[in-house]
Design a protein around this motif. Structure first.
Motif, PDB file in Angstrom:
ATOM      1  N   THR A 184      -8.392   7.476   1.472  1.00 41.98           N
ATOM      2  CA  THR A 184      -8.145   7.299   0.037  1.00 41.98           C
ATOM      3  C   THR A 184      -6.649   7.276  -0.250  1.00 41.98           C
ATOM      4  OG1 THR A 184     -10.179   8.436  -0.459  1.00 41.98           O
ATOM      5  CG2 THR A 184      -8.590   8.302  -2.251  1.00 41.98           C
ATOM      6  N   ILE A 185      -6.244   6.318  -1.055  1.00 38.11           N
ATOM      7  CA  ILE A 185      -4.841   6.207  -1.442  1.00 38.11           C
ATOM      8  C   ILE A 185      -4.705   6.713  -2.880  1.00 38.11           C
ATOM      9  CG2 ILE A 185      -2.908   4.590  -1.758  1.00 38.11           C
ATOM     10  CD1 ILE A 185      -3.964   4.735   1.104  1.00 38.11           C
ATOM     11  N   LEU A 186      -4.030   7.834  -3.004  1.00 39.36           N
ATOM     12  CA  LEU A 186      -3.754   8.414  -4.318  1.00 39.36           C
ATOM     13  C   LEU A 186      -2.308   8.876  -4.260  1.00 39.36           C
ATOM     14  CD1 LEU A 186      -5.146   9.340  -7.011  1.00 39.36           C
ATOM     15  CD2 LEU A 186      -5.509  11.556  -5.910  1.00 39.36           C
ATOM     16  N   PRO A 187      -1.482   8.561  -5.268  1.00 37.95           N
ATOM     17  CA  PRO A 187      -0.066   8.920  -5.159  1.00 37.95           C
ATOM     18  C   PRO A 187       0.155  10.359  -4.680  1.00 37.95           C
ATOM     19  CG  PRO A 187      -0.394   7.592  -7.108  1.00 37.95           C
ATOM     20  CD  PRO A 187      -1.775   7.847  -6.517  1.00 37.95           C
TER      21      PRO A 187
ATOM     22  N   ASP B  43       1.577  14.013  -4.232  1.00 39.67           N
ATOM     23  CA  ASP B  43       2.060  14.973  -5.244  1.00 39.67           C
ATOM     24  C   ASP B  43       3.581  14.945  -5.359  1.00 39.67           C
ATOM     25  OD1 ASP B  43      -0.465  15.721  -5.762  1.00 39.67           O
ATOM     26  OD2 ASP B  43      -0.410  17.592  -4.588  1.00 39.67           O
ATOM     27  N   SER B  44       4.245  14.806  -4.194  1.00 38.61           N
ATOM     28  CA  SER B  44       5.714  14.867  -4.217  1.00 38.61           C
ATOM     29  C   SER B  44       6.330  13.641  -4.905  1.00 38.61           C
ATOM     30  CB  SER B  44       6.269  15.014  -2.799  1.00 38.61           C
ATOM     31  OG  SER B  44       5.892  13.915  -1.998  1.00 38.61           O
ATOM     32  N   CYS B  45       5.492  12.646  -5.238  1.00 32.57           N
ATOM     33  CA  CYS B  45       6.019  11.434  -5.899  1.00 32.57           C
ATOM     34  C   CYS B  45       5.612  11.374  -7.378  1.00 32.57           C
ATOM     35  CB  CYS B  45       5.519  10.189  -5.186  1.00 32.57           C
ATOM     36  SG  CYS B  45       6.023  10.093  -3.469  1.00 32.57           S
ATOM     37  N   VAL B  46       4.954  12.432  -7.837  1.00 36.09           N
ATOM     38  CA  VAL B  46       4.479  12.438  -9.225  1.00 36.09           C
ATOM     39  C   VAL B  46       5.134  13.610  -9.955  1.00 36.09           C
ATOM     40  CG1 VAL B  46       2.439  12.735 -10.695  1.00 36.09           C
ATOM     41  CG2 VAL B  46       2.254  11.403  -8.584  1.00 36.09           C
ATOM     42  N   ASN B  47       5.720  13.340 -11.090  1.00 35.75           N
ATOM     43  CA  ASN B  47       6.264  14.421 -11.928  1.00 35.75           C
ATOM     44  C   ASN B  47       6.281  13.933 -13.384  1.00 35.75           C
ATOM     45  OD1 ASN B  47       8.596  12.778 -12.181  1.00 35.75           O
ATOM     46  ND2 ASN B  47       9.381  13.649 -10.264  1.00 35.75           N
ATOM     47  N   GLU B  48       6.845  14.741 -14.254  1.00 34.27           N
ATOM     48  CA  GLU B  48       6.820  14.385 -15.678  1.00 34.27           C
ATOM     49  C   GLU B  48       7.510  13.053 -15.946  1.00 34.27           C
ATOM     50  OE1 GLU B  48       8.100  17.164 -18.882  1.00 34.27           O
ATOM     51  OE2 GLU B  48       6.740  18.488 -17.741  1.00 34.27           O
ATOM     52  N   GLU B  49       8.610  12.866 -15.246  1.00 36.10           N
ATOM     53  CA  GLU B  49       9.379  11.629 -15.425  1.00 36.10           C
ATOM     54  C   GLU B  49       8.658  10.430 -14.822  1.00 36.10           C
ATOM     55  OE1 GLU B  49      13.817  10.368 -14.362  1.00 36.10           O
ATOM     56  OE2 GLU B  49      13.400  12.526 -14.223  1.00 36.10           O
TER      57      GLU B  49
ATOM     58  N   LEU C  64       0.832  -1.204   0.000  1.00 41.54           N
ATOM     59  CA  LEU C  64       0.000   0.000   0.000  1.00 41.54           C
ATOM     60  C   LEU C  64       0.875   1.267   0.000  1.00 41.54           C
ATOM     61  CD1 LEU C  64      -3.307   0.552   1.629  1.00 41.54           C
ATOM     62  CD2 LEU C  64      -1.541   2.061   2.459  1.00 41.54           C
ATOM     63  N   MET C  65       1.978   1.212   0.725  1.00 39.98           N
ATOM     64  CA  MET C  65       2.868   2.388   0.758  1.00 39.98           C
ATOM     65  C   MET C  65       3.597   2.547  -0.577  1.00 39.98           C
ATOM     66  SD  MET C  65       3.587   4.951   2.574  1.00 39.98           S
ATOM     67  CE  MET C  65       3.268   4.791   4.323  1.00 39.98           C
ATOM     68  N   GLN C  66       3.921   1.419  -1.202  1.00 45.51           N
ATOM     69  CA  GLN C  66       4.560   1.514  -2.521  1.00 45.51           C
ATOM     70  C   GLN C  66       3.617   2.193  -3.515  1.00 45.51           C
ATOM     71  OE1 GLN C  66       6.847  -1.825  -4.007  1.00 45.51           O
ATOM     72  NE2 GLN C  66       6.147  -1.457  -6.093  1.00 45.51           N
ATOM     73  N   ARG C  67       2.357   1.784  -3.464  1.00 51.51           N
ATOM     74  CA  ARG C  67       1.360   2.381  -4.363  1.00 51.51           C
ATOM     75  C   ARG C  67       1.158   3.867  -4.053  1.00 51.51           C
ATOM     76  NH1 ARG C  67      -3.901   0.109  -6.878  1.00 51.51           N
ATOM     77  NH2 ARG C  67      -5.106   1.992  -7.156  1.00 51.51           N
ATOM     78  N   TRP C  68       1.098   4.177  -2.764  1.00 53.39           N
ATOM     79  CA  TRP C  68       0.842   5.542  -2.317  1.00 53.39           C
ATOM     80  C   TRP C  68       1.963   6.481  -2.766  1.00 53.39           C
ATOM     81  CZ3 TRP C  68      -0.929   6.164   3.500  1.00 53.39           C
ATOM     82  CH2 TRP C  68      -1.860   7.207   3.588  1.00 53.39           C
ATOM     83  N   THR C  69       3.179   5.916  -2.844  1.00 50.42           N
ATOM     84  CA  THR C  69       4.326   6.732  -3.233  1.00 50.42           C
ATOM     85  C   THR C  69       4.631   6.577  -4.726  1.00 50.42           C
ATOM     86  OG1 THR C  69       5.857   4.976  -2.609  1.00 50.42           O
ATOM     87  CG2 THR C  69       5.401   6.637  -0.936  1.00 50.42           C
ATOM     88  N   ASN C  70       3.666   6.050  -5.472  1.00 52.17           N
ATOM     89  CA  ASN C  70       3.824   5.929  -6.924  1.00 52.17           C
ATOM     90  C   ASN C  70       5.085   5.115  -7.279  1.00 52.17           C
ATOM     91  OD1 ASN C  70       2.732   6.542  -9.471  1.00 52.17           O
ATOM     92  ND2 ASN C  70       4.087   8.300  -9.742  1.00 52.17           N
ATOM     93  N   ASP C  71       5.311   4.054  -6.498  1.00 44.26           N
ATOM     94  CA  ASP C  71       6.449   3.133  -6.677  1.00 44.26           C
ATOM     95  C   ASP C  71       7.809   3.749  -6.349  1.00 44.26           C
ATOM     96  OD1 ASP C  71       4.725   1.109  -7.456  1.00 44.26           O
ATOM     97  OD2 ASP C  71       4.980   1.502  -9.596  1.00 44.26           O
TER      98      ASP C  71
ATOM     99  N   PRO D 202       4.974   9.832 -14.085  1.00 40.02           N
ATOM    100  CA  PRO D 202       3.547  10.152 -14.022  1.00 40.02           C
ATOM    101  C   PRO D 202       2.814   9.186 -13.088  1.00 40.02           C
ATOM    102  CG  PRO D 202       4.155   9.210 -16.164  1.00 40.02           C
ATOM    103  CD  PRO D 202       5.417   9.368 -15.395  1.00 40.02           C
ATOM    104  N   SER D 203       1.680   9.623 -12.597  1.00 38.34           N
ATOM    105  CA  SER D 203       0.935   8.807 -11.643  1.00 38.34           C
ATOM    106  C   SER D 203       0.564   7.451 -12.257  1.00 38.34           C
ATOM    107  CB  SER D 203      -0.323   9.549 -11.212  1.00 38.34           C
ATOM    108  OG  SER D 203      -1.053   8.725 -10.340  1.00 38.34           O
ATOM    109  N   GLN D 204       0.875   6.382 -11.539  1.00 36.05           N
ATOM    110  CA  GLN D 204       0.619   5.026 -12.037  1.00 36.05           C
ATOM    111  C   GLN D 204      -0.713   4.470 -11.534  1.00 36.05           C
ATOM    112  OE1 GLN D 204       2.824   3.319 -14.106  1.00 36.05           O
ATOM    113  NE2 GLN D 204       3.791   5.320 -14.138  1.00 36.05           N
ATOM    114  N   TYR D 205      -1.292   5.135 -10.551  1.00 39.52           N
ATOM    115  CA  TYR D 205      -2.423   4.507  -9.855  1.00 39.52           C
ATOM    116  C   TYR D 205      -3.614   5.426  -9.684  1.00 39.52           C
ATOM    117  CZ  TYR D 205       1.284   1.234  -8.679  1.00 39.52           C
ATOM    118  OH  TYR D 205       2.324   0.358  -8.757  1.00 39.52           O
ATOM    119  N   GLU D 206      -4.781   4.812  -9.784  1.00 35.64           N
ATOM    120  CA  GLU D 206      -6.033   5.516  -9.523  1.00 35.64           C
ATOM    121  C   GLU D 206      -6.278   5.570  -8.018  1.00 35.64           C
ATOM    122  OE1 GLU D 206      -9.130   4.249 -12.235  1.00 35.64           O
ATOM    123  OE2 GLU D 206      -7.598   5.445 -13.295  1.00 35.64           O
TER     124      GLU D 206
END
Ligand code: AKG
Ligand code: FE2
Length: 360
Positions: free
Chosen positions: A324-327, A329-335, A272-279, A337-341
């Motif tokens: 709610t688990i959504l990646p 913001d600090s783990c999402v960028n152009e390089e 769950l933490m891996q998903r939350w941090t967008n891997d 992108p968010s992997q999870y809904e």
């Protein structure tokens, strides 16, 4: 050769600055300037590095009362020595996801690799104290087990909940979230959380190693990742191993020993933490193997090895089911992108549980 197993360099983190922060918050003297403390920043950096590169770390100077840990281990030992009828009187069912499980007699194989057989372990679990807020069933203890057993587990649960709060602050700092108490907000990790405590017993075993395949190890708990946010593990002896690449799970040389450090806790992240941090943070594959007593592991001939009984206690740190688990913001960028809904924590845990039982 089992004797040549190598140790992963497990990050060891002295969390004194996080324990101090907790004390300041508890006595009402915390101010934002305390976050500028260099030691606190250094701990956040160490956590960040550990979870991005290993997914496991040990914590020392955690402030946990070790007599409560000893009581829980002693009472667990006595519990697992009880007759099967007594220790199995509260068992896991479709409506009660805790209680007693004997993996061998149930033939449970929960592992990611084809090489692993059935786990040779028995476990007993309890859920959160607050069944109304967490939505989980009320705790049950076997009627004929002594009161000292339920007391020891209840106390252990409470100190782990406290340590989880301390570590969640470390996570908030490592993720540079705007509030050091971000995870501890209402509805995220309050007393409606779904943490679980599981005591484990691996009976002593004798096993034979063939001279044809000396690299073969005897598995006590098959390779798996944990599902939740993080696990706080107290292992009672050596045998835990990790593997940094799931693709190489069948290759023995890719498994590393997690050193056994008395008085420390091992922290590992869950899926769950891996998903939350967008891997960005790693939920790392791990397993438990038999370690021959007296390290007689590199005998030349076909030998029968004996491995002592091993106990451990896992505290599975989750959050509230409705969070709610959504990646982040600090783990999402152009390089990256968010992997999870978005998904709620309980939906995610139910899905992961179903997957592990072979249902999709
Ligand atoms: O017994 C151990 O050291 C590890 C247990 C574990 O990984 C688990 O219960 O998820
Ligand atoms: Fe685990």
């Amino acid at each position: 050769m089992v004797g040549s197993r190598s140790s992963a360099s497990l990050p060891i983190i002295d969390i004194t600055p996080l324990v101090r922060l907790d004390e300041l918050i508890a006595d009402g003297s915390f101010g934002l300037h305390h976050l500028q403390n260099e030691q606190l920043k250094a701990v956040a950096e160490q956590i960040s590095h550990a979870v991005e590169t290993v997914g496991f770390f040990a914590v020392t100077h955690h402030g946990v009362d070790l007599s409560i840990v000893k009581d829980a281990l002693d009472e667990s030992k006595n519990f697992f020595d009880l007759e099967p009828k007594i220790k199995g009187s509260v068992s896991m069912t479709n409506t009660y996801p805790y209680g007693y499980e004997n993996y061998e007699s149930l033939g449970i194989k929960r592992s990611a690799t084809s090489a692993d057989g059935i786990d040779s372990k028995e476990t007993f679990s309890i859920g959160p104290q607050n069944s109304t807020k967490s939505g989980m069933p009320p705790r049950q203890f076997p009627q004929d087990a002594p009161d000292t057993f339920s007391l020891a587990l209840t106390n252990y649960f409470d100190i782990m909940e406290h340590l989880a709060r301390i570590l969640y602050r470390g996570f908030a700092l490592a993720l540079q979230l705007e509030d050091v108490n971000w995870f501890l907000r209402e509805g995220i990790f309050d007393d409606g959380h779904q943490c679980a405590l599981r005591i484990l017993n691996y009976p002593s075993i004798k096993y034979r190693k063939s001279s044809e395949d000396r690299s073969k190890v005897h598995i006590r708990a098959g390779a798996h990742t944990d599902y939740g946010a993080m696990t706080i593990l107290k292992s009672g002896g050596p045998g835990l191993q990790l593997n940094l690449s799931p693709k190489t799970a069948d290759d023995e040389s890719s498994w590393f020993d997690v050193p056994h450090i008395p008085d420390a806790f091992i922290i590992n992240l869950g899926d769950l933490m891996q998903r939350w941090t967008n891997d960005r943070w790693m939920s790392t594959l791990h397993r438990v193997i038999a370690v021959a007593d007296g390290d007689s592991s590199d005998k030349d001939d076909d030998g029968v090895f004996e491995s002592a009984r091993r106990q451990s206690i896992a505290f599975f740190v989750n959050i509230n089911g409705r969070a709610t688990i959504l990646p982040f913001d600090s783990c999402v960028n152009e390089e990256h992108p968010s992997q999870y809904e978005a998904i709620t924590a309980s939906e995610y845990l139910i899905r992961r549980h179903a997957q592990s039982m072979g249902m999709k």
